[in-house]
Design a protein around this motif. Structure first.
Motif, PDB file in Angstrom:
ATOM      1  N   GLY A 101      50.160  87.567  45.225  1.00 59.00           N
ATOM      2  CA  GLY A 101      51.245  88.000  44.362  1.00 59.00           C
ATOM      3  C   GLY A 101      51.961  86.827  43.703  1.00 59.00           C
ATOM      4  O   GLY A 101      52.091  85.748  44.292  1.00 59.00           O
ATOM      5  N   ARG A 102      52.442  87.044  42.482  1.00 59.95           N
ATOM      6  CA  ARG A 102      53.136  85.984  41.748  1.00 59.95           C
ATOM      7  C   ARG A 102      54.391  86.545  41.106  1.00 59.95           C
ATOM      8  O   ARG A 102      54.467  87.735  40.784  1.00 59.95           O
ATOM      9  CB  ARG A 102      52.250  85.388  40.648  1.00 59.95           C
ATOM     10  CG  ARG A 102      51.051  84.640  41.150  1.00 59.95           C
ATOM     11  CD  ARG A 102      50.197  84.144  40.008  1.00 59.95           C
ATOM     12  NE  ARG A 102      50.893  83.160  39.180  1.00 59.95           N
ATOM     13  CZ  ARG A 102      50.443  82.720  38.008  1.00 59.95           C
ATOM     14  NH1 ARG A 102      49.293  83.184  37.531  1.00 59.95           N
ATOM     15  NH2 ARG A 102      51.114  81.829  37.328  1.00 59.95           N
ATOM     16  N   ALA A 103      55.355  85.670  40.910  1.00 61.34           N
ATOM     17  CA  ALA A 103      56.578  86.050  40.197  1.00 61.34           C
ATOM     18  C   ALA A 103      56.932  84.950  39.212  1.00 61.34           C
ATOM     19  O   ALA A 103      56.864  83.764  39.539  1.00 61.34           O
ATOM     20  CB  ALA A 103      57.724  86.270  41.177  1.00 61.34           C
ATOM     21  N   LEU A 104      57.292  85.358  38.007  1.00 61.08           N
ATOM     22  CA  LEU A 104      57.805  84.443  36.992  1.00 61.08           C
ATOM     23  C   LEU A 104      59.309  84.669  36.910  1.00 61.08           C
ATOM     24  O   LEU A 104      59.760  85.795  36.671  1.00 61.08           O
ATOM     25  CB  LEU A 104      57.145  84.695  35.644  1.00 61.08           C
ATOM     26  CG  LEU A 104      55.625  84.510  35.586  1.00 61.08           C
ATOM     27  CD1 LEU A 104      55.112  84.797  34.178  1.00 61.08           C
ATOM     28  CD2 LEU A 104      55.228  83.108  36.016  1.00 61.08           C
ATOM     29  N   ILE A 105      60.072  83.609  37.133  1.00 67.52           N
ATOM     30  CA  ILE A 105      61.528  83.730  37.253  1.00 67.52           C
ATOM     31  C   ILE A 105      62.200  82.784  36.266  1.00 67.52           C
ATOM     32  O   ILE A 105      61.869  81.589  36.221  1.00 67.52           O
ATOM     33  CB  ILE A 105      61.992  83.399  38.678  1.00 67.52           C
ATOM     34  CG1 ILE A 105      61.254  84.291  39.692  1.00 67.52           C
ATOM     35  CG2 ILE A 105      63.502  83.556  38.816  1.00 67.52           C
ATOM     36  CD1 ILE A 105      61.517  83.921  41.142  1.00 67.52           C
ATOM     37  N   ALA A 106      63.135  83.301  35.485  1.00 66.95           N
ATOM     38  CA  ALA A 106      63.964  82.474  34.612  1.00 66.95           C
ATOM     39  C   ALA A 106      65.366  82.416  35.207  1.00 66.95           C
ATOM     40  O   ALA A 106      65.944  83.457  35.530  1.00 66.95           O
ATOM     41  CB  ALA A 106      64.009  83.054  33.199  1.00 66.95           C
ATOM     42  N   VAL A 107      65.888  81.213  35.378  1.00 63.45           N
ATOM     43  CA  VAL A 107      67.208  81.022  35.985  1.00 63.45           C
ATOM     44  C   VAL A 107      68.091  80.245  35.021  1.00 63.45           C
ATOM     45  O   VAL A 107      67.712  79.168  34.552  1.00 63.45           O
ATOM     46  CB  VAL A 107      67.116  80.252  37.320  1.00 63.45           C
ATOM     47  CG1 VAL A 107      68.498  80.088  37.941  1.00 63.45           C
ATOM     48  CG2 VAL A 107      66.187  80.969  38.288  1.00 63.45           C
ATOM     49  N   GLU A 108      69.272  80.803  34.712  1.00 63.62           N
ATOM     50  CA  GLU A 108      70.210  80.120  33.826  1.00 63.62           C
ATOM     51  C   GLU A 108      71.181  79.273  34.642  1.00 63.62           C
ATOM     52  O   GLU A 108      71.229  79.409  35.886  1.00 63.62           O
ATOM     53  CB  GLU A 108      70.952  81.134  32.967  1.00 63.62           C
ATOM     54  CG  GLU A 108      71.813  82.113  33.729  1.00 63.62           C
ATOM     55  CD  GLU A 108      72.494  83.113  32.820  1.00 63.62           C
ATOM     56  OE1 GLU A 108      72.098  83.237  31.651  1.00 63.62           O
ATOM     57  OE2 GLU A 108      73.449  83.759  33.285  1.00 63.62           O
ATOM     58  N   PRO A 109      71.943  78.378  34.006  1.00 63.68           N
ATOM     59  CA  PRO A 109      72.795  77.453  34.751  1.00 63.68           C
ATOM     60  C   PRO A 109      73.771  78.115  35.723  1.00 63.68           C
ATOM     61  O   PRO A 109      74.088  77.546  36.767  1.00 63.68           O
ATOM     62  CB  PRO A 109      73.537  76.689  33.647  1.00 63.68           C
ATOM     63  CG  PRO A 109      72.589  76.714  32.498  1.00 63.68           C
ATOM     64  CD  PRO A 109      71.934  78.052  32.552  1.00 63.68           C
ATOM     65  N   GLY A 110      74.250  79.312  35.416  1.00 65.52           N
ATOM     66  CA  GLY A 110      75.182  79.985  36.313  1.00 65.52           C
ATOM     67  C   GLY A 110      74.531  80.616  37.520  1.00 65.52           C
ATOM     68  O   GLY A 110      75.220  81.178  38.383  1.00 65.52           O
ATOM     69  N   GLY A 111      73.195  80.538  37.605  1.00 64.68           N
ATOM     70  CA  GLY A 111      72.491  81.072  38.764  1.00 64.68           C
ATOM     71  C   GLY A 111      71.902  82.452  38.571  1.00 64.68           C
ATOM     72  O   GLY A 111      71.109  82.915  39.390  1.00 64.68           O
ATOM     73  N   GLU A 112      72.274  83.147  37.489  1.00 67.68           N
ATOM     74  CA  GLU A 112      71.687  84.467  37.248  1.00 67.68           C
ATOM     75  C   GLU A 112      70.218  84.315  36.873  1.00 67.68           C
ATOM     76  O   GLU A 112      69.798  83.288  36.324  1.00 67.68           O
ATOM     77  CB  GLU A 112      72.445  85.195  36.133  1.00 67.68           C
ATOM     78  CG  GLU A 112      73.844  85.619  36.537  1.00 67.68           C
ATOM     79  CD  GLU A 112      73.850  86.582  37.719  1.00 67.68           C
ATOM     80  OE1 GLU A 112      72.953  87.447  37.786  1.00 67.68           O
ATOM     81  OE2 GLU A 112      74.732  86.453  38.578  1.00 67.68           O
ATOM     82  N   ASN A 113      69.429  85.367  37.168  1.00 73.05           N
ATOM     83  CA  ASN A 113      68.002  85.245  36.923  1.00 73.05           C
ATOM     84  C   ASN A 113      67.404  86.540  36.421  1.00 73.05           C
ATOM     85  O   ASN A 113      68.017  87.616  36.526  1.00 73.05           O
ATOM     86  CB  ASN A 113      67.287  84.795  38.201  1.00 73.05           C
ATOM     87  CG  ASN A 113      67.476  85.791  39.342  1.00 73.05           C
ATOM     88  OD1 ASN A 113      67.106  86.945  39.248  1.00 73.05           O
ATOM     89  ND2 ASN A 113      68.061  85.324  40.447  1.00 73.05           N
ATOM     90  N   THR A 114      66.218  86.436  35.884  1.00 76.44           N
ATOM     91  CA  THR A 114      65.410  87.603  35.568  1.00 76.44           C
ATOM     92  C   THR A 114      64.018  87.349  36.119  1.00 76.44           C
ATOM     93  O   THR A 114      63.531  86.208  36.090  1.00 76.44           O
ATOM     94  CB  THR A 114      65.365  87.876  34.049  1.00 76.44           C
ATOM     95  OG1 THR A 114      64.653  89.092  33.798  1.00 76.44           O
ATOM     96  CG2 THR A 114      64.692  86.743  33.294  1.00 76.44           C
ATOM     97  N   ILE A 115      63.380  88.385  36.658  1.00 75.35           N
ATOM     98  CA  ILE A 115      62.150  88.197  37.429  1.00 75.35           C
ATOM     99  C   ILE A 115      61.086  89.199  36.983  1.00 75.35           C
ATOM    100  O   ILE A 115      61.359  90.389  36.822  1.00 75.35           O
ATOM    101  CB  ILE A 115      62.421  88.381  38.943  1.00 75.35           C
ATOM    102  CG1 ILE A 115      63.531  87.429  39.411  1.00 75.35           C
ATOM    103  CG2 ILE A 115      61.143  88.155  39.747  1.00 75.35           C
ATOM    104  CD1 ILE A 115      63.968  87.668  40.841  1.00 75.35           C
ATOM    105  N   ILE A 116      59.860  88.701  36.802  1.00 78.77           N
ATOM    106  CA  ILE A 116      58.694  89.548  36.554  1.00 78.77           C
ATOM    107  C   ILE A 116      57.724  89.335  37.704  1.00 78.77           C
ATOM    108  O   ILE A 116      57.376  88.183  38.016  1.00 78.77           O
ATOM    109  CB  ILE A 116      58.014  89.195  35.220  1.00 78.77           C
ATOM    110  CG1 ILE A 116      58.983  89.370  34.046  1.00 78.77           C
ATOM    111  CG2 ILE A 116      56.770  90.059  35.016  1.00 78.77           C
ATOM    112  CD1 ILE A 116      58.422  88.876  32.728  1.00 78.77           C
ATOM    113  N   VAL A 117      57.307  90.420  38.346  1.00 80.54           N
ATOM    114  CA  VAL A 117      56.442  90.315  39.528  1.00 80.54           C
ATOM    115  C   VAL A 117      55.080  90.937  39.248  1.00 80.54           C
ATOM    116  O   VAL A 117      54.994  92.054  38.728  1.00 80.54           O
ATOM    117  CB  VAL A 117      57.092  91.009  40.748  1.00 80.54           C
ATOM    118  CG1 VAL A 117      56.137  90.975  41.935  1.00 80.54           C
ATOM    119  CG2 VAL A 117      58.406  90.345  41.098  1.00 80.54           C
ATOM    120  N   GLU A 118      54.029  90.216  39.581  1.00 81.00           N
ATOM    121  CA  GLU A 118      52.662  90.741  39.598  1.00 81.00           C
ATOM    122  C   GLU A 118      52.273  90.930  41.057  1.00 81.00           C
ATOM    123  O   GLU A 118      52.210  89.971  41.822  1.00 81.00           O
ATOM    124  CB  GLU A 118      51.711  89.777  38.896  1.00 81.00           C
ATOM    125  CG  GLU A 118      50.231  90.051  39.148  1.00 81.00           C
ATOM    126  CD  GLU A 118      49.793  91.471  38.781  1.00 81.00           C
ATOM    127  OE1 GLU A 118      48.975  92.043  39.535  1.00 81.00           O
ATOM    128  OE2 GLU A 118      50.279  92.004  37.768  1.00 81.00           O
TER     129      GLU A 118
END
Length: 304
Positions: A101-118
């Motif tokens: 399994g893999r996840a692509l995660i984008a994290v902004e400076p404030g720590g919030e994130n968005t995640i896509i999981v395969e």
């Protein structure tokens, strides 16, 4: 203080769930639909809700076993080695001819994130007779919803039938079958998941579904409520957030240990919230999860 000292005999926690390798991109802002942005850094680290929670339980002081599925690839070998390094029993981990399994995660400076999981190999997690034996031998079963729901149900029912405490983290959100709710002792949800489950703004009507509800509130802390008892609420310490990835999983793993050790509800919440607050101050999922000693030190600092 009692809550800072590991049990003489460590509690036994079994986690049934997913294991991923995360690729975490540091970005100035989460991209909007159709927008292309540049990353200013990337790291590869272990993750996945199941693996995160297993590591959190192990580092918090539990004798931990993991039931999951990995691919026979480099990421799978990396993950298996990492679980072993964290002293997690991997006898119930299957390795199959599929990508880990893999996840692509984008994290902004404030720590919030968005995640896509395969899902990859996580889609093939099944509960075998030997897995039921591992579950029956545990004090607590901890499960989430990144693997097939039928497997979550089967694990929970097996745990209930064996007298093992069942904690279900309803994330990522999905419809919860009646058989799963019937087997659940403790349901852990965040505010959005609570709303999606029952249109709830709190925990009261979720108690129609399960005996104990834990509502995580992010930077505001958490609430635990049992049927016919007053809610217990613990605030989170104010910290500088670097990356919120894995914070909820850290909370769940620490909570499993705290409840298995018999900590009073307020103490169990404080232990778990403190663990999560430490995790958000570091980047990555597994790399950010604190040890028992770190949690104890922070609890002492807060108490002073």
């Amino acid at each position: 203080m009692a809550h800072q000292v590991p049990a003489v005999t460590p509690p036994r926690v079994v986690v049934v769930g997913s294991a991923n390798v995360d690729e975490v991109f540091a970005v100035q802002a989460i991209p909007a639909p159709g927008e292309t942005i540049l990353s200013h850094g990337v790291m590869t680290a272990r993750g996945g809700k199941g693996q995160n929670q297993a590591v959190a339980a192990a580092r918090a002081g539990a004798s931990t076993a993991f039931v999951g599925c990995l691919g026979s690839d480099d990421f799978g070998r990396l993950t298996l080695a990492g679980l072993t390094e964290d002293s997690i029993d991997t006898d119930a981990v299957r390795v199959i001819e599929a990508p880990t399994g893999r996840a692509l995660i984008a994290v902004e400076p404030g720590g919030e994130n968005t995640i896509i999981v395969e899902a990859g190999a996580n889609a093939d997690v099944r509960i075998r007779p030997e897995d039921r034996a591992v579950i029956a031998d545990a004090d607590v079963l901890l499960a989430q919803l990144e693997i097939p729901i039928d497997s979550v149900v089967e694990a929970a029912v097996s745990a209930r039938d064996s007298g093992t405490l069942v904690i279900v983290n309803a994330a990522p959100m999905a419809a919860l079958p009646a058989a799963l709710l019937d087997a659940t002792d403790v349901l852990v949800v965040n505010e959005l998941e609570a709303q999606q489950l029952r249109g709830a703004t709190g925990v009261t009507n979720l108690l129609d579904l399960v005996p104990v509800v834990v509502l995580t509130l992010g930077s505001k802390g958490a609430i635990l409520q049992r049927r016919e008892k007053a809610p217990v609420e613990v605030p989170a310490p104010i910290v500088d957030v670097v990356d919120a990835t894995g914070a909820g999983d850290t909370f769940c793993g620490a909570l499993a240990v705290a409840l298995a050790e018999g900590m009073p509800d307020a103490e169990a919440l404080r232990f778990s919230v403190t663990a999560a607050s430490l995790s958000v101050q570091r980047a990555g999922a597994v790399p950010s999860i604190p040890t028992r000693a770190e949690i104890a030190t922070e609890l002492d600092r807060i108490a002073d």
